[in-house]
Design an enzyme around this catalytic site. Structure first.
Site, PDB file in Angstrom:
ATOM      1  N   LYS A 166      34.419 -12.688 -61.264  1.00 24.43           N
ATOM      2  CA  LYS A 166      35.217 -12.178 -62.382  1.00 24.43           C
ATOM      3  C   LYS A 166      34.744 -12.735 -63.721  1.00 24.43           C
ATOM      4  O   LYS A 166      34.837 -12.053 -64.742  1.00 24.43           O
ATOM      5  CB  LYS A 166      36.709 -12.471 -62.167  1.00 24.43           C
ATOM      6  CG  LYS A 166      37.318 -11.608 -61.075  1.00 24.43           C
ATOM      7  CD  LYS A 166      38.819 -11.646 -61.116  1.00 24.43           C
ATOM      8  CE  LYS A 166      39.416 -10.774 -60.022  1.00 24.43           C
ATOM      9  NZ  LYS A 166      40.869 -10.953 -59.880  1.00 24.43           N
TER      10      LYS A 166
ATOM     11  N   LYS B  10      32.937  -1.884 -48.376  1.00 23.12           N
ATOM     12  CA  LYS B  10      34.377  -1.685 -48.189  1.00 23.12           C
ATOM     13  C   LYS B  10      34.923  -0.675 -49.204  1.00 23.12           C
ATOM     14  O   LYS B  10      34.481  -0.664 -50.355  1.00 23.12           O
ATOM     15  CB  LYS B  10      35.048  -3.052 -48.394  1.00 23.12           C
ATOM     16  CG  LYS B  10      36.518  -3.082 -48.084  1.00 23.12           C
ATOM     17  CD  LYS B  10      37.061  -4.498 -48.302  1.00 23.12           C
ATOM     18  CE  LYS B  10      38.530  -4.435 -48.662  1.00 23.12           C
ATOM     19  NZ  LYS B  10      39.099  -5.712 -49.050  1.00 23.12           N
TER      20      LYS B  10
ATOM     21  N   LYS C 262      39.799  -0.319 -54.338  1.00 23.64           N
ATOM     22  CA  LYS C 262      40.614   0.370 -55.331  1.00 23.64           C
ATOM     23  C   LYS C 262      39.984   0.302 -56.713  1.00 23.64           C
ATOM     24  O   LYS C 262      40.375   1.034 -57.607  1.00 23.64           O
ATOM     25  CB  LYS C 262      42.046  -0.173 -55.337  1.00 23.64           C
ATOM     26  CG  LYS C 262      42.173  -1.660 -55.574  1.00 23.64           C
ATOM     27  CD  LYS C 262      43.628  -2.102 -55.532  1.00 23.64           C
ATOM     28  CE  LYS C 262      43.716  -3.615 -55.622  1.00 23.64           C
ATOM     29  NZ  LYS C 262      45.073  -4.128 -55.707  1.00 23.64           N
TER      30      LYS C 262
END
Ligand code: TRP
Length: 332
Positions: A113, A195, A198
């Site tokens: 991040k 994967k 979202k």
């Protein structure tokens, strides 16, 4: 009253996908029966990256409505919004003194991040795992069902708990992560070795729980497959087709191999249509219920207030123990 305690949370950021549904939410549903469950909407975690206040508020309500629509039963668990139980922020502060900057800055998610939000490497981002440890430890949690990406955070929560117990005496139960088996993982429709996420930038990669029928059918029609034309379940060799079979199986309640049997001799087009229809049939009632709940603003707020109340009653016990163990003055 000696049921084991389960704790999990999801951030109200981004839209949930059918991967979250199969891998997380559906799992929670079955756990409600056998465990003392605490399910939170982790809004305090969501502000560690830049956010729009109105959007945070809206997404929090939407996520709560979605959980309820999926069958999370507020009479059998505590469903609540993290920021409504101030014990989370309090315990986070107390645990900060037993967490080291070095270990926090080595966390994979912090590094990812920080790289992604170079202009906003704030203290909250670094402290994120300590807040998560506080979430889990407040409830004397036994099991934490999470995706593999959160395993490291549960491990640091275990370390923090053990360190605290060591320093101040037995206070926290040491939680264990419950990571879903690989087989249950649903992958991206565009890059089927990754994967389904979202936060994927390619909208065709993920099927959202809020996608309407046409969108669902279209996304499956565009799913990446391969050129050999045979429907078989072979994840390593045929990741795209195998992912479609795994999704079909997850929604039909059979194994991917059984699903493959159903499509023997048929083409990829048939498979894609069948998966799309199966998924959208399953989503339709959830979506309708979510819409209905979002209009029942008072009811929704009431359910969450009760959930926060229930969570607070449990959290308070641990929190006062921590204050006492650490030597905070309480009158004697
Ligand atoms: N960090 C988790 C995620 O992004 C959400 C979360 C917050 C969580 N607190 C938690 C998960 C406590 C499990 C337990 O997925």
């Amino acid at each position: 009253m000696d049921k084991k305690v389960v704790y999990s949370a999801v951030q109200p950021s981004g839209n949930l996908t059918i991967g979250n549904y199969v891998g997380a939410i559906r799992n929670w549903l079955s756990m409600q029966e056998d465990y003392d469950c605490f399910f939170a909407i982790a809004d305090l975690h969501a502000v560690t990256v830049r956010h729009e206040p109105a959007e945070l508020r809206r997404r929090t309500a939407e996520l709560a409505a979605l959980y309820l629509a999926c069958g999370i039963d507020p009479s059998r668990c505590a469903l609540y919004v993290q920021s409504q139980v101030s014990a989370h922020a309090e315990l986070c502060w107390l645990l900060n003194s037993v967490a080291y900057v070095g270990e926090m800055s080595r966390m994979t998610q912090f590094k990812d991040k920080s790289a992604k939000h170079e202009d906003n490497i704030n203290m909250g981002l670094l402290d994120y795992p300590v807040l998560m440890a506080a979430d889990i430890l407040l409830y004397q949690t036994d099991y934490v069902p999470v995706g593999a990406d959160q395993k490291q955070h549960v491990e640091i929560a275990r370390d923090i708990a053990a360190r605290f117990n060591n320093r101040y005496g037995e206070t926290f139960r040491i939680p264990e992560p419950l990571i879903k088996k690989e087989g249950a993982k649903i992958c991206s429709l565009q890059e089927p070795t990754k994967k389904m996420s979202k936060s994927d930038e390619n909208p065709n990669a993920s099927v959202l729980l809020t996608d309407d029928r046409d969108t669902v059918l279209r996304k499956f029609r565009r799913a990446v497959t391969d050129s050999d034309g045979e429907v078989r379940y072979a994840p390593a060799e045929k990741p795209g087709v195998s992912n479609l079979l795994a999704i079909y199986a997850a929604f039909k309640g059979c194994s991917p191999e059984e699903a493959a049997g159903e499509f023997a001799g048929k083409g990829y087009g048939d498979l894609k249509t069948a998966v799309g229809e199966t998924v959208s049939d399953a989503l339709a009632p959830v979506q309708a219920e979510r819409e209905r709940l979002l209009k029942e603003k008072t009811y929704l707020a009431g359910v969450l207030a009760e959930g926060a109340e229930k969570a607070f009653r449990a959290a308070r016990r641990t929190l006062s123990k921590v204050y006492r163990k650490m030597g905070f003055y309480r009158g004697e």
